[in-house]
Design an enzyme around this catalytic site. Structure first.
Site, short mmCIF file in Angstrom:
data_model
loop_
_atom_site.label_atom_id
_atom_site.label_comp_id
_atom_site.label_asym_id
_atom_site.label_seq_id
_atom_site.Cartn_x
_atom_site.Cartn_y
_atom_site.Cartn_z
N TRP A 74 0.81 -1.36 -0.19
CA TRP A 74 -0.03 0.26 0.00
C TRP A 74 0.84 1.15 0.02
CZ3 TRP A 74 -1.91 2.27 5.45
CH2 TRP A 74 -2.55 3.42 4.76
N ASP A 109 -0.20 -5.61 8.97
CA ASP A 109 -1.18 -4.31 9.07
C ASP A 109 -2.95 -5.44 8.92
OD1 ASP A 109 -2.86 -2.09 8.15
OD2 ASP A 109 -1.20 -1.23 6.43
N LYS A 169 -13.15 -0.53 6.18
CA LYS A 169 -13.65 -1.55 5.14
C LYS A 169 -14.83 -2.58 5.66
CE LYS A 169 -9.76 -0.41 3.00
NZ LYS A 169 -8.96 0.35 2.51
N1 KET Z 1 -3.29 -0.39 5.21
C1 KET Z 1 -4.05 -0.90 3.76
C2 KET Z 1 -2.95 -2.39 3.59
C3 KET Z 1 -5.21 -0.63 3.23
O1 KET Z 1 -4.58 -1.19 1.68
C4 KET Z 1 -5.45 0.48 3.97
C5 KET Z 1 -6.54 1.65 2.94
C6 KET Z 1 -5.16 1.56 5.16
C7 KET Z 1 -4.26 0.19 5.74
C8 KET Z 1 -6.04 2.00 5.93
O2 KET Z 1 -7.30 2.37 5.92
P1 KET Z 1 -7.89 3.47 7.07
O3 KET Z 1 -9.10 3.64 6.10
O4 KET Z 1 -6.58 4.04 7.33
O5 KET Z 1 -8.18 2.10 7.88
N2 KET Z 1 -6.67 1.66 1.57
C9 KET Z 1 -7.51 2.15 0.39
C10 KET Z 1 -7.35 3.65 1.08
C11 KET Z 1 -6.26 4.66 1.20
O6 KET Z 1 -5.13 4.31 -0.17
O7 KET Z 1 -6.55 5.52 2.60
C12 KET Z 1 -6.50 1.80 -0.40
O8 KET Z 1 -6.23 1.53 -1.04
O9 KET Z 1 -7.91 2.18 -1.19
#
Ligand code: KET
Length: 429
Positions: free
Chosen positions: A159, A240, A276
């Site tokens: 990510w 993560d 998610k």
């Molecule tokens: N870790 C991973 C691996 C991840 O893909 C995301 C979010 C997050 C943490 C953080 O999500 P949060 O909303 O802070 O709980 N990924 C998606 C959104 C983004 O980039 O913020 C994405 O990859 O599209």
């Protein structure tokens, strides 16, 4: 009298114009002149471009945000019911620095297991975080403060924000092999070699399940081998877990990697997110936990995590935490949530099959087996940045330039259009 005041006023203006203050004023207009525009975020920048496109055909498979089969954002029924129950309480006080104790307690059960001895023995230092991003960042800051010379090993690819997070926390980054572009699967040998060759006691970032962006996870057997090697090398595993439930449809099954490490006696760290799997994206609710040697150490570590949080955001937001604890604290709502997670995961799996079949029906000369083999929210399609650019400019299809398709944005209505466009930009390759 009026005249004197006017004279005084004009004298003051004259003084200000010639005083050092006016010099400061003109300097102030150049305070930010050295600031360059920040590069666009590779994921959230895609959403911005999508929103700015007036085309009625546009499709957003960029950000990992779940949509229903009509392409609409989803509020889960369990969340609606929890909100109904919370509405009556009108509680608006600050949460403690570590967040909602009830929410954290329920969240730990999801990762460590309902009957976890570590939860019972109070060996886990845990705080509510600003979703998964906040949990990763808090951990990175903690790592920097208490292991100042350490580095973090990050998978290739990962990510994109992982790099930003540890960079801003000023923790040097190393990478480890993860994805094999030719097999479109796990580079297990490369991974194990890198784990073996890293200095003893290194920090590793692992995706607990539904690896982003590749959709490729180690098998259970491979996780066991990884865990054993971590043990031998005395490495620290930071998981993560942003997609618990999205890999298999069952949050308990998706925590298998973590459970294996726990069985093997590792002291791990975990970032959990409800963005998610509960659809609480904008509520920013998650949890950072660190498994300690004993209760005393856990109390100490938690106090330091809180100390990191206090000057940054003081304490985390209330509403999302209330939603989570209301759902997970009520057996009926919790089972409704589990059903809804499964529905989301299953819809994505269904779309993988349809996308692959559509490409095959169009007579694509390429293999699209990986579309159904990969798991979680994303399909790491193998499209090149140039092919992605063509999808965007010619077909108004928006995705990250690494060829990642957010399967959560694919619907019965757009899958044919998407398959056709992918076929058009790849058929001659
Ligand atoms: N870790 C991973 C691996 C991840 O893909 C995301 C979010 C997050 C943490 C953080 O999500 P949060 O909303 O802070 O709980 N990924 C998606 C959104 C983004 O980039 O913020 C994405 O990859 O599209």
């Amino acid at each position: 009298m009026a005249m004197r005041i006017r004279n005084l006023a004009s004298r003051r203006t004259m003084m200000m114009n010639s005083s050092p203050i006016s010099g400061l004023r003109s300097m102030s207009s150049s305070w930010w002149k050295n600031v360059e525009p920040a590069p666009k975020d590779p994921i959230l920048g895609v959403t911005e471009a999508f929103l700015a496109d007036p085309s009625p055909d546009k499709v957003n498979v960029g950000v990992g945000a779940y949509r229903d089969d009509n392409g609409k954002p989803v509020v889960l029924d369990c969340v609606r019911e929890a909100e109904r129950r919370i509405a009556g309480t009108s509680f608006m006080e600050y949460l403690p620095m570590g967040g909602s104790v009830k929410m954290v307690e329920e969240t730990l059960k999801l990762a460590y297991g309902d009957n976890s001895e570590f939860v019972k023995d109070k060996r886990i230092a845990a705080v509510q975080s600003l979703s998964g991003t906040g949990a990763c960042r808090l951990f990175a800051d903690f790592q920097k403060r208490f292991c100042p010379g350490s580095q973090i090993y990050i998978p290739v690819p990962t990510w994109s924000n992982h790099h930003n997070i540890w960079r801003d926390a000023q923790v040097p980054q190393k990478t480890y092999h993860y994805y094999h572009p030719e097999t479109k699967g796990l580079d297990f040998k490369g991974l194990m070699d890198d784990v073996k060759n890293a200095p003893e006691g290194s920090f590793f970032l692992l995706h607990a399940c539904a690896h982003n962006p590749t959709g490729v996870d180690p098998t259970e057997e491979q996780w066991r081998e990884i865990s054993q090697l971590f043990k031998a090398k005395n490495h620290f595993a930071f998981f993560d877990m942003a997609y618990q439930g999205f890999a298999s449809g069952d949050p308990a099954r998706d925590a298998k990697s973590i459970r294996i490490f726990l069985e093997d006696g590792h002291h791990i760290g975990i970032s959990q997110s409800y963005a998610k799997n509960m659809g609480l994206y904008g509520q920013r609710v998650g949890c950072l936990s660190v498994l300690c040697e004993n209760e005393k150490q856990a109390v100490t570590v938690k106090s330091q995590l809180q100390q990191l949080a206090r000057p940054m955001y003081s304490n985390p937001p209330l509403h999302g935490a209330q939603i989570v604890s209301t759902i997970l604290g009520d057996p009926e709502l919790k089972s409704l949530w589990l059903k809804e997670v499964k529905i989301m995961a299953d819809r994505i799996i269904g779309m993988r099959t349809t996308l692959r079949e559509s490409l095959e029906k169009l007579g694509s000369p390429l293999s699209w087996e990986h579309v159904t083999k990969q798991i979680g929210m994303f399909c790491y399609s193998g499209l090149t940045p140039e092919q992605v650019d063509r999808l965007t400019s010619e077909y108004h299809i928006y995705m990250t330039r690494n060829g990642r398709i957010s399967m959560a944005g694919v619907t019965t209505g757009n899958v044919g259009y998407l398959a056709n466009a992918i076929h058009e930009v790849t058929k001659s390759s």
